[in-house]
Design an enzyme around this catalytic site. Structure first.
Site, PDB file in Angstrom:
ATOM      1  N   LEU A  29       5.018  -3.423  14.676  1.00 16.46           N
ATOM      2  CA  LEU A  29       5.411  -4.151  13.481  1.00 16.46           C
ATOM      3  C   LEU A  29       6.356  -3.277  12.671  1.00 16.46           C
ATOM      4  O   LEU A  29       6.027  -2.131  12.330  1.00 16.46           O
ATOM      5  CB  LEU A  29       4.170  -4.502  12.664  1.00 16.46           C
ATOM      6  CG  LEU A  29       4.306  -5.455  11.487  1.00 16.46           C
ATOM      7  CD1 LEU A  29       4.843  -6.809  11.928  1.00 16.46           C
ATOM      8  CD2 LEU A  29       2.967  -5.626  10.789  1.00 16.46           C
ATOM      9  N   ASN A  38      -1.284  -0.113   5.686  1.00 18.11           N
ATOM     10  CA  ASN A  38      -0.319   0.106   6.750  1.00 18.11           C
ATOM     11  C   ASN A  38       0.199   1.540   6.753  1.00 18.11           C
ATOM     12  O   ASN A  38       0.557   2.087   5.711  1.00 18.11           O
ATOM     13  CB  ASN A  38       0.855  -0.874   6.617  1.00 18.11           C
ATOM     14  CG  ASN A  38       0.435  -2.292   6.948  1.00 18.11           C
ATOM     15  OD1 ASN A  38       0.445  -2.697   8.105  1.00 18.11           O
ATOM     16  ND2 ASN A  38       0.045  -3.048   5.932  1.00 18.11           N
ATOM     17  N   ALA A  39       0.265   2.144   7.969  1.00 21.35           N
ATOM     18  CA  ALA A  39       0.817   3.483   8.179  1.00 21.35           C
ATOM     19  C   ALA A  39       0.105   4.530   7.325  1.00 21.35           C
ATOM     20  O   ALA A  39       0.732   5.340   6.651  1.00 21.35           O
ATOM     21  CB  ALA A  39       2.318   3.494   7.911  1.00 21.35           C
ATOM     22  N   HIS A  85       2.537   0.576   0.592  1.00 18.58           N
ATOM     23  CA  HIS A  85       2.010  -0.495   1.470  1.00 18.58           C
ATOM     24  C   HIS A  85       0.606  -0.198   2.012  1.00 18.58           C
ATOM     25  O   HIS A  85       0.406   0.104   3.182  1.00 18.58           O
ATOM     26  CB  HIS A  85       2.976  -0.885   2.579  1.00 18.58           C
ATOM     27  CG  HIS A  85       3.665   0.195   3.347  1.00 18.58           C
ATOM     28  ND1 HIS A  85       3.005   1.239   3.961  1.00 18.58           N
ATOM     29  CD2 HIS A  85       4.977   0.352   3.651  1.00 18.58           C
ATOM     30  CE1 HIS A  85       3.865   2.007   4.578  1.00 18.58           C
ATOM     31  NE2 HIS A  85       5.080   1.491   4.406  1.00 18.58           N
ATOM     32  N   GLU A 130      12.123   5.930   0.654  1.00 19.46           N
ATOM     33  CA  GLU A 130      10.998   5.960   1.594  1.00 19.46           C
ATOM     34  C   GLU A 130      11.348   6.898   2.753  1.00 19.46           C
ATOM     35  O   GLU A 130      12.126   6.557   3.626  1.00 19.46           O
ATOM     36  CB  GLU A 130      10.681   4.566   2.126  1.00 19.46           C
ATOM     37  CG  GLU A 130       9.400   4.548   2.955  1.00 19.46           C
ATOM     38  CD  GLU A 130       9.051   3.184   3.512  1.00 19.46           C
ATOM     39  OE1 GLU A 130       7.890   2.994   3.902  1.00 19.46           O
ATOM     40  OE2 GLU A 130       9.940   2.316   3.572  1.00 19.46           O
ATOM     41  N   HIS A 137       9.830  -2.563  -3.317  1.00 20.09           N
ATOM     42  CA  HIS A 137       9.904  -2.017  -1.957  1.00 20.09           C
ATOM     43  C   HIS A 137      10.500  -3.074  -1.039  1.00 20.09           C
ATOM     44  O   HIS A 137       9.787  -3.913  -0.488  1.00 20.09           O
ATOM     45  CB  HIS A 137       8.510  -1.609  -1.484  1.00 20.09           C
ATOM     46  CG  HIS A 137       8.504  -0.833  -0.210  1.00 20.09           C
ATOM     47  ND1 HIS A 137       7.585   0.163   0.058  1.00 20.09           N
ATOM     48  CD2 HIS A 137       9.296  -0.882   0.890  1.00 20.09           C
ATOM     49  CE1 HIS A 137       7.808   0.668   1.256  1.00 20.09           C
ATOM     50  NE2 HIS A 137       8.845   0.040   1.787  1.00 20.09           N
ATOM     51  N   ALA A 170       7.677   2.357  11.984  1.00 19.00           N
ATOM     52  CA  ALA A 170       8.995   2.085  12.551  1.00 19.00           C
ATOM     53  C   ALA A 170      10.056   3.074  12.080  1.00 19.00           C
ATOM     54  O   ALA A 170      11.240   2.915  12.400  1.00 19.00           O
ATOM     55  CB  ALA A 170       9.427   0.668  12.198  1.00 19.00           C
ATOM     56  N   GLN A 171       9.646   4.098  11.339  1.00 18.09           N
ATOM     57  CA  GLN A 171      10.602   5.096  10.863  1.00 18.09           C
ATOM     58  C   GLN A 171      11.014   6.004  12.029  1.00 18.09           C
ATOM     59  O   GLN A 171      10.156   6.444  12.809  1.00 18.09           O
ATOM     60  CB  GLN A 171       9.969   5.935   9.759  1.00 18.09           C
ATOM     61  CG  GLN A 171       9.374   5.125   8.624  1.00 18.09           C
ATOM     62  CD  GLN A 171      10.337   4.876   7.486  1.00 18.09           C
ATOM     63  OE1 GLN A 171      11.343   5.555   7.334  1.00 18.09           O
ATOM     64  NE2 GLN A 171      10.024   3.892   6.664  1.00 18.09           N
ATOM     65  N   ASP A 206       8.508  -5.521   1.450  1.00 20.21           N
ATOM     66  CA  ASP A 206       8.897  -4.616   2.543  1.00 20.21           C
ATOM     67  C   ASP A 206       9.866  -5.330   3.489  1.00 20.21           C
ATOM     68  O   ASP A 206       9.870  -5.104   4.699  1.00 20.21           O
ATOM     69  CB  ASP A 206       7.673  -4.113   3.312  1.00 20.21           C
ATOM     70  CG  ASP A 206       7.954  -2.846   4.128  1.00 20.21           C
ATOM     71  OD1 ASP A 206       8.987  -2.192   3.878  1.00 20.21           O
ATOM     72  OD2 ASP A 206       7.161  -2.531   5.030  1.00 20.21           O
TER      73      ASP A 206
END
Length: 379
Positions: free
Chosen positions: A305, A214-215, A211, A124, A53, A135-136, A269
Site C-alpha cells: 500500500l 501505518n508504518a 498516519h 516526510e 498530509h 513506500a518510501q 495522504d
C-alpha cells in the site's frame, strides 16, 4: 457578501444564520431573517477543510517541483472542500527535496495561484526507519541531521511546518529538539520506536504522530509500541488516514474513542493519482504505482500500500457513516484541530468574526456544493 443557511457550524453545533463576508474575512454573523445574497437552504456550512498530509493530486506530486502542477492542485482541491493544506514531500535524494521545497515556497510567496491556500510544507522523511519505510525509497533514507534540516528550511523559506521522522534514529533527540523549538512540529512516523522511546521523544519536543497505525511499531499488551503511544498519550496530536483502506472503520472508531477530541487529525495522504480512474499507473518516488478498485494506490512491483486517493469530504463521510464517529469529532479532525496544530487557529478552523472566510458548504451526501477561500467563491 452575505450567505445564509439553517445549518451553520458555530461553537460545535448547527444554528440558522447569515454570514457576512468582506474582503478575506468574516465580519459578522447575523440573524437568519437577514437578507442574503446566497441562500443555501438547509445545506451545512462548515469551516473549510485543512489537510496537513497530502503529497499531490491530478498528476502532480510535491517532489516533482513543477510550478504549474502545484497550481493545478490548489485550483482543483477546493472541489473536495479543502481550503488549506501542507504540500508534503516523500523521501528522496537531497537535490530532489531541495527543488521540491523551493518550488512550494516560490508558488506560496508569489501568491499568484487560485484555490486552496498553501499553508506550508510537511517534510516526510528522509529521516525514517528502514524497517518501517513503507513506500518510501530505501536508498534515500539517511540519519537525522540538524545542519541538513537547516539547509532544507532555508530553501523552503521557513515554510516547513511539520517534519516526520523516526525518533529512535535521532541521536540524543537533537533534531527533535531543534525543530520543535524553531517553529516546526515534530511528528513521529515510519518508525520502529518502542513506547518508551516515543515518550522520550515527546519529552524532547515531539508533539504529533504520522498516519497512526501505518508504518509504525504496533500495539500489543506487553509491547505497546508507537500505536500505543498514539492511543494512550491524549495530549499528543495524531494523524489518521480515513479512507477505510489504510485502517478499517473499526480501527478508526477505536482511534477516535481514545484520542482527545482536540488532538485527532484526519489526513488524506493522497498521491498524485488522486482524480484519476482505477488502473491508472504513475511513478512515485522512483517506484511504479497503480490505483486499485477500492481507490487505494499500491506499488506495482511489491504490492505494498503506497498511499490514498481519498478526498477529504469522503473521509468525513467515512468517519461519520462507516466508522460511526460523532459528527463534531469527525469535523474537528479536518478543521480546528489541524489549525491548532499549525498555530493558525487564530484565523482558521472556525466560523467566527475576524476569521478567514474559508468555508465549505456540504450537501447531505457529503459532496461539496460550494466553497469559499479567503472570501472568494470557488464554484
Amino acid at each position: 457578501m452575505k450567505i445564509k443557511s439553517t445549518r451553520i457550524w458555530i461553537a460545535g453545533d448547527f444554528m440558522p444564520g447569515v454570514i457576512e463576508i468582506s474582503g478575506k474575512s468574516i465580519v459578522s454573523v447575523l440573524p437568519y431573517e437577514t437578507q442574503a445574497d446566497i441562500d443555501y437552504g438547509d445545506l451545512r456550512i462548515v469551516p473549510g477543510f485543512i489537510d496537513i498530509h497530502c503529497h499531490g493530486a491530478y498528476g502532480f506530486d510535491t517532489n516533482y517541483a513543477n510550478e504549474e502542477g502545484l497550481k493545478k492542485w490548489t485550483k482543483n482541491i477546493v472541489h473536495e472542500g479543502v481550503t488549506g493544506f501542507l504540500a508534503t514531500t516523500i523521501t528522496e535524494m537531497k537535490p530532489v527535496l531541495t527543488k521540491a521545497v523551493e518550488n512550494a515556497a516560490k508558488v506560496h510567496d508569489e501568491n499568484s495561484y487560485e484555490g486552496a491556500r498553501i499553508l506550508g510544507i510537511h517534510f516526510e522523511g528522509p529521516y525514517l526507519d528502514m524497517a518501517k519505510k513503507g513506500a518510501q525509497p530505501a536508498a534515500a533514507i539517511v540519519p537525522p541531521s540538524v545542519e541538513e534540516f537547516k539547509e532544507y528550511q532555508k530553501a523552503a523559506h521557513n515554510l516547513i511546518k511539520v517534519i516526520t521522522l523516526a525518533p529512535e534514529h535521532d541521536k540524543d533527540f537533537a533534531l527533535t529538539r531543534y525543530a520543535s523549538t524553531h517553529g516546526t512540529v515534530v511528528s513521529m512516523g515510519h518508525t520502529s520506536a518502542t513506547y518508551e522511546q516515543a515518550m522520550m521523544a515527546v519529552a524532547n519536543g515531539a508533539s504529533s504522530i504520522t498516519h497512526t497505525y501505518n508504518a509504525m511499531s504496533p500495539f500489543s499488551h506487553r509491547q505497546n509500541g508507537m500505536v500505543g503511544a498514539a492511543l494512550r498519550l491524549h495530549d499528543l496530536y495524531s494523524e489518521v488516514i480515513c479512507d477505510c483502506n489504510h485502517s478499517t472503520p473499526e480501527a478508526l472508531n477505536i482511534f477516535f474513542r481514545e484520542k482527545d477530541s482536540t488532538k485527532a487529525i484526519m489526513i488524506s495522504d493522497a498521491l498524485m493519482c488522486k482524480g484519476y480512474p482505477v488502473g491508472t499507473k504513475f511513478e512515485f518516488g522512483g517506484q511504479g504505482i497503480v490505483i486499485y478498485p477500492d481507490g487505494s494506490a499500491h506499488l506495482i512491483k511489491e504490492g505494498n500500500l503506497a498511499g490514498s486517493t481519498m478526498k477529504t469530504n469522503e473521509g468525513l463521510r467515512n468517519l461519520v457513516e462507516r466508522a460511526l464517529v460523532p459528527f463534531d469529532k469527525a469535523l474537528n479532525s479536518c478543521t480546528c484541530n489541524p489549525a491548532t496544530l499549525l498555530h493558525m487557529d487564530d484565523h482558521l478552523g472556525y466560523i467566527k468574526v475576524g476569521y478567514d472566510a474559508s468555508i465549505t458548504i456540504l450537501n447531505d451526501d457529503y459532496s461539496v456544493a460550494s466553497c469559499f477561500v479567503e472570501g472568494i467563491k470557488q464554484f
